[in-house]
Motif scaffolding. Structure first.
Motif, mmCIF file in Angstrom:
data_model
loop_
_atom_site.group_PDB
_atom_site.id
_atom_site.type_symbol
_atom_site.label_atom_id
_atom_site.label_comp_id
_atom_site.label_asym_id
_atom_site.label_seq_id
_atom_site.Cartn_x
_atom_site.Cartn_y
_atom_site.Cartn_z
ATOM 1 N N ASP A 294 95.960 41.208 65.062
ATOM 2 C CA ASP A 294 96.868 42.222 64.511
ATOM 3 C C ASP A 294 97.367 43.103 65.647
ATOM 4 O OD1 ASP A 294 96.557 41.379 61.815
ATOM 5 O OD2 ASP A 294 94.744 42.597 61.591
ATOM 6 N N PRO A 295 98.332 42.611 66.429
ATOM 7 C CA PRO A 295 98.772 43.371 67.613
ATOM 8 C C PRO A 295 99.368 44.726 67.223
ATOM 9 C CG PRO A 295 99.653 41.111 67.625
ATOM 10 C CD PRO A 295 99.095 41.365 66.261
ATOM 11 N N MET A 296 99.291 45.649 68.158
ATOM 12 C CA MET A 296 99.820 46.997 67.954
ATOM 13 C C MET A 296 100.843 47.297 69.033
ATOM 14 S SD MET A 296 96.385 49.302 67.339
ATOM 15 C CE MET A 296 95.234 48.472 68.435
ATOM 16 N N ARG A 297 101.805 48.140 68.674
ATOM 17 C CA ARG A 297 102.674 48.728 69.712
ATOM 18 C C ARG A 297 102.932 50.174 69.322
ATOM 19 N NH1 ARG A 297 107.856 45.238 68.085
ATOM 20 N NH2 ARG A 297 106.735 43.702 69.330
ATOM 21 N N PRO A 298 103.365 50.984 70.278
ATOM 22 C CA PRO A 298 103.562 52.400 69.957
ATOM 23 C C PRO A 298 104.549 52.570 68.803
ATOM 24 C CG PRO A 298 103.649 52.046 72.336
ATOM 25 C CD PRO A 298 103.655 50.689 71.700
ATOM 26 N N PRO B 141 100.108 53.938 65.867
ATOM 27 C CA PRO B 141 100.576 52.613 66.285
ATOM 28 C C PRO B 141 101.403 51.949 65.191
ATOM 29 C CG PRO B 141 98.278 52.515 65.635
ATOM 30 C CD PRO B 141 98.670 53.955 65.586
ATOM 31 N N LEU C 51 101.820 44.771 64.158
ATOM 32 C CA LEU C 51 102.720 43.622 64.022
ATOM 33 C C LEU C 51 102.205 42.613 63.005
ATOM 34 C CD1 LEU C 51 103.617 43.136 67.794
ATOM 35 C CD2 LEU C 51 104.574 44.701 66.089
ATOM 36 N N PRO D 4 92.980 44.960 69.708
ATOM 37 C CA PRO D 4 93.395 44.739 68.321
ATOM 38 C C PRO D 4 92.350 43.927 67.554
ATOM 39 C CG PRO D 4 95.233 44.346 69.821
ATOM 40 C CD PRO D 4 93.994 44.510 70.672
ATOM 41 N N TYR E 98 90.392 51.240 67.836
ATOM 42 C CA TYR E 98 91.379 52.229 67.395
ATOM 43 C C TYR E 98 90.863 53.012 66.188
ATOM 44 C CZ TYR E 98 95.343 54.198 64.954
ATOM 45 O OH TYR E 98 96.172 55.065 64.275
ATOM 46 N N VAL F 124 97.050 40.331 74.334
ATOM 47 C CA VAL F 124 97.630 40.752 73.062
ATOM 48 C C VAL F 124 98.271 42.123 73.259
ATOM 49 C CG1 VAL F 124 97.188 41.158 70.614
ATOM 50 C CG2 VAL F 124 95.780 39.525 71.879
ATOM 51 N N GLU F 125 99.395 42.323 72.566
ATOM 52 C CA GLU F 125 100.083 43.605 72.615
ATOM 53 C C GLU F 125 99.200 44.672 71.973
ATOM 54 O OE1 GLU F 125 104.476 44.784 71.584
ATOM 55 O OE2 GLU F 125 104.127 42.685 70.965
ATOM 56 N N THR F 126 99.113 45.816 72.593
ATOM 57 C CA THR F 126 98.327 46.896 72.011
ATOM 58 C C THR F 126 98.808 48.238 72.535
ATOM 59 O OG1 THR F 126 96.096 47.700 71.587
ATOM 60 C CG2 THR F 126 96.521 46.815 73.800
ATOM 61 N N ILE F 127 98.053 49.286 72.276
ATOM 62 C CA ILE F 127 98.383 50.605 72.815
ATOM 63 C C ILE F 127 97.147 51.201 73.466
ATOM 64 C CG2 ILE F 127 100.171 51.027 71.080
ATOM 65 C CD1 ILE F 127 98.187 52.941 69.684
ATOM 66 N N GLY G 204 98.513 56.353 73.561
ATOM 67 C CA GLY G 204 99.686 55.915 72.810
ATOM 68 C C GLY G 204 100.695 55.072 73.565
#
Lengths: 355, 355, 355, 355
Positions: free
Chosen positions: A260-264, A269, A272, B104, B109, B305-308, B312
């Motif tokens: 469960d990827p996150m972005r700002p 967050p 995705l 993630p 988080y 993986v995309e994250t923060i 933030g």
């Protein structure tokens, strides 16, 4: 033992049997100053009320709720809220032969094995009628967490599932099945009618989503949101399975596919994906909380089934009493209530520890 | 909140983090006079111990348990039993970048959202290392209900399921996967090896059976056996689903197909089926208790993986730390422990009320 | 049963015996982000440590506490805090004859009657040594409610009471009796010395005051502050009575004499009296909370007392083991700890429900 | 918070306010198969009923109890027993000025401070009327432990104590004061009459004895019998002190004077004294359990007392509403009920752990 209380800070205790004079719930730990009247509770009870369509039991109960304590000048006082619903349409004669033989799949034999004795009228305490008290308590819980929206629907009946592509929230209240897929609702009419007419029954899968749950609610380790929700839903009559997020499907995935990827995002967050159903480490992530619940078909069927009598003789039984051809349907408001009750409790717990 | 105690009469409280000096459990409410020594607990810990095969994390922990209280002259005294396991092989450096970005799917988080702060070393409290304490407590629980046999195995990894026709109890301890199907075990070697080498991970389904549970254990309504088992299993790291008996499959059946007919047996009824998993109305029927648990794939993967970050900013993270390619495998002794703990508690509860 | 956990949201569980390897407490539900190290706990343990003067048991225990979990970077993480104190100076031989005969007034006979078996070394679990774990947990509780000051002292020993006119807070830590009356302290030296030399023992009355408790803490009806404080103090070894405010004296008063009139004050009401001990209807009024606790004389005396053996034969016993001539003295930090633990719990409960 | 449930296995939850439509209790965890009807409960309610003599409040309540669940064919089923008592004789106008000013000594100010709001009619939830629900639940508890006899009486009113030499059990039910000393009863008539006429009030001391409690009941450490009894009694309105056995008197004794020697008896030990009130180490010794409870004088008096209004202005208040000149008198059946409830719970707990 008998444990008829659920919750840690926001707690409710239910009492009553299918054919007793009344049933009810006592809600304890509710915050003070919340506007509350019967009118806030009745609509939810009406939603699960029996006898509203030909697809549910023909027992006719107004399920009128009375608030007996805990409210003054239209607001909660912080003291226990006693809710009572009187039973009106009991027909104990319908259940006479239940005294003579155990209904397989029902609690009859197990209660006798435990207590040496049981109230066999309509299943007594093990009747789904008790869920009316949960729905009443759940209505109070919703007012404790107004920022949260809890919504459930039927996802499948007897193995016939909705088409996610057809999902339409507006449809859910437009048919007697709480079905978000208009086409499936039509198919289910035929399906449930057939079951009803043949005196058979069907299982169902209920899906539920709670939005507006802030990141941080939840209580590791043994009161994880997953645990509390599972415990709450598994305590509902006929429930035999629960999944959080992707549940069993996740067990077939790889870590990459299940991420469960996150972005700002704007606040907090942006996620995705939501394979985890909005819960990580037992704590809400701020995403929608998603779960699915499996209801077995009721064991009340007209087909005679082999069984035994309380004295151990061989017997057969066919259930003639009024019942739901698909108990899962009326499970929708009950699942919503239990989820709301868990979230109200978690809201108070979080504030208690983390202020 | 934090609720690290489980159980009602037979209770245990766990404490400790992945990279702290130690972790442990305090078992309270255990009956007196039960023969107990470290030798009764260690074998179960060895069963879940990391680093035993290339298919589990390479962290090497002896997981040696010490009994610090509650036992005198080799028997339980009825007072709290304190069990401690020291951490030996922590490598906090491995986890340094976990401080800089949220993983993630992990609790990172969510814990920060809840507590504003977290012990990021190896996941801190949310690490599966905590389950060692449960397994230790579970070993005590087994001694409280010696008439019960709790047995779990892996039923599927990454969607590749065993063939029920090949089920062989004797196989379960013959391979590193707790797999009752010798052929499946061979396939899983390749499967898990591939995941391990590519730094990926796989989900799994664990099945568990408890035999010897007498009819009558269980506690309606909110401590139904189904509820307690669901709560217990859902509190295990990475678990996202649970089924009692046929679970979700039952939701696709008709009442006739789902019936569990009874006929007179030697002592008590003989059941002709067990769709309900040995539980009716939340109470044991005397049949084997059967459940299935879904473990998601661990979110610790090498693929970025995309994250923060905690502040933030956008980031990516790839988990290099030692971890299990399939956490479900080591979930087997943990599921067994939680089931044993629930049953020990229910045994005392039943005796308390109905003794 | 055995219930070694106290509290509702801020909970602690203690474990350990007088002559086991160690004893400890697990604190669960503590808010996150609180600065905590062993240095915050040790001073309170030192206050109750044995062997500090000739007026207490000569057993020498450093009572060094170790934090094993729940703290990271010097701050609480919101997860369970495990505190351990190792036993150093056990002399089990001292207690050998306790195995052969029950010490009247001690828990020996009752534990055997309950559990059929006991750890007789130094009283095992029933030893006042367990209170070290409470004091350690209490030190954490104090940090949860820093606005509250909990202060206890000895008000009477063996019936010789302080003169309220001589009350001087500064004196309390100036003598080995936690006595606020310098003259009484001198008299008690003679009194306790005489008891010690003759192998006798003396009872004591401890008074405790908690200031800074805001109006509103408390939880009707069965967790009233009066109830929680009474339960907490009555769980301390040798305690046989508790009074809130005027206690039994109030039972001899008229309503007029017992009134606590109010008049408008700077913030909230100004009270003209505090007969109620700062609690009305189970809820704090904002006044100082006042209570008194009665400690019986320890039953460990040199004078032979008639008793029976575990096998029921007549016997006599004289307690030679090291012990306190007046257990009440070292009860002071224990009462303070229990009061602090109750208040920390109530603080979180109040925030949870009333935000 | 609000905690309206008491007990661990045998639990009861009460609800209701002084001027609501009804009040009640839900008893959960009661063993099955116990013969129970309203006729088993009503006599105990009649014992505490108001308006039975000129020495109690003139409010006239029949206090007729109804069993709404948990009983079938005249026996308990093991499921929750819902007990309801309707309020009949409310006169809310009597309490109108309570809305305008806080009654010192009552819960008025504290409830507002906690909840920001209160049901001021007759004290709302904090009214002693709630104790009717406890007495009803206590009547069920007595049936759970039929081997136990719980008996309470008034030992002193307004400081005028009975003469132990005159103690006559048969007298207790022969006068409106539950007084075992015929001479004292006569004196109290004058005493209480004077208080009643002058609109004053008096405190009282209640003594209670429970015989037939087997050695072994009790639950170290935080559910010691002393603790549970103290918690139970301190939760009763107006109670400000409790002693087990000699209580505060023991604090003035030496170990020799306070000893409870044993010698071999017919079954188990014969005790030569009972300073400890039948409890050692929190566990019953088999001796009679003895305790004393201090009731403060009710704060409802005709003499105007200085106070403040909810908005903080100075005010004076004189309580005109109907009330008891000595609440302690009607506390007798309430203390008996709470003691019976604790013992029923401990009986089940003991059986649960020690079988």
């Amino acid at each position: 033992m008998s444990f008829n209380t659920f919750g840690r800070l926001f707690r409710f205790t239910t009492w009553g049997e299918s054919h007793g004079p009344a049933l009810g719930a006592v809600v304890d730990g509710c915050p003070p100053g919340i506007a509350l009247s019967e009118a806030d509770i009745q609509p939810w009870l009406d939603k699960r009320r029996p006898g509203t369509s030909r697809f549910t039991t023909q027992r006719r109960e107004p399920d009128t709720v009375r608030i007996l304590s805990g409210v003054f000048d239209g607001r909660t006082t912080g003291t226990p809220i006693s809710l009572m619903i009187e039973n009106v349409d009991q027909r104990s004669k319908d259940y006479s032969d239940v005294a003579k033989a155990y209904r397989p799949g029902h609690a009859d034999y197990a209660y006798d094995a435990k207590y040496g004795f049981r109230d066999f009228r309509g299943g007594g305490r093990s009747s789904a009628r008790e869920t009316a008290a949960r729905v009443a308590a759940g209505a109070v819980a919703r007012l404790v967490v107004p920022q949260v929206r809890v919504r459930a629907w039927v996802e499948a009946i007897g193995g016939d599932a909705i088409d996610p592509a057809n999902f339409d929230d507006a449809q859910i209240d437009q048919n007697p099945f709480f079905c978000p897929d208009a086409e499936a609702a039509l198919r289910w009419e035929t399906l449930v009618d057939a079951a009803r007419k043949s005196g058979s029954s069907l299982g169902a899968v209920i899906a539920c989503e709670a939005t507006g749950v802030p990141a941080g609610w939840g209580a590791p380790l043994y009161a994880k949101l997953d645990s509390e929700l599972a415990s709450a839903c598994m305590s509902i009559n006929a429930v035999k399975g629960i999944e959080i997020g992707d549940g069993f499907a996740a067990a077939a995935l790889s870590g990459e596919a299940n991420a469960d990827p996150m972005r700002p995002g704007v606040d907090g967050p942006e996620f995705l994906a939501n394979h985890a159903g909005g819960i990580a480490g037992g704590i809400a992530t701020g995403q929608p909380i998603r779960l699915r619940v499996a209801f077995k078909p009721t064991s009340s069927i007209l087909t005679p089934v082999e069984t035994i009598s309380p004295t151990g003789e061989a017997a057969t039984i066919a259930t003639k009493g009024r019942h739901d051809p698909c108990v899962g349907i009326r499970g929708v408001p009950v699942v919503e209530a239990m989820v709301a009750l868990v979230l109200a409790d978690q809201a108070l717990l979080h504030r208690g520890q983390c202020g």
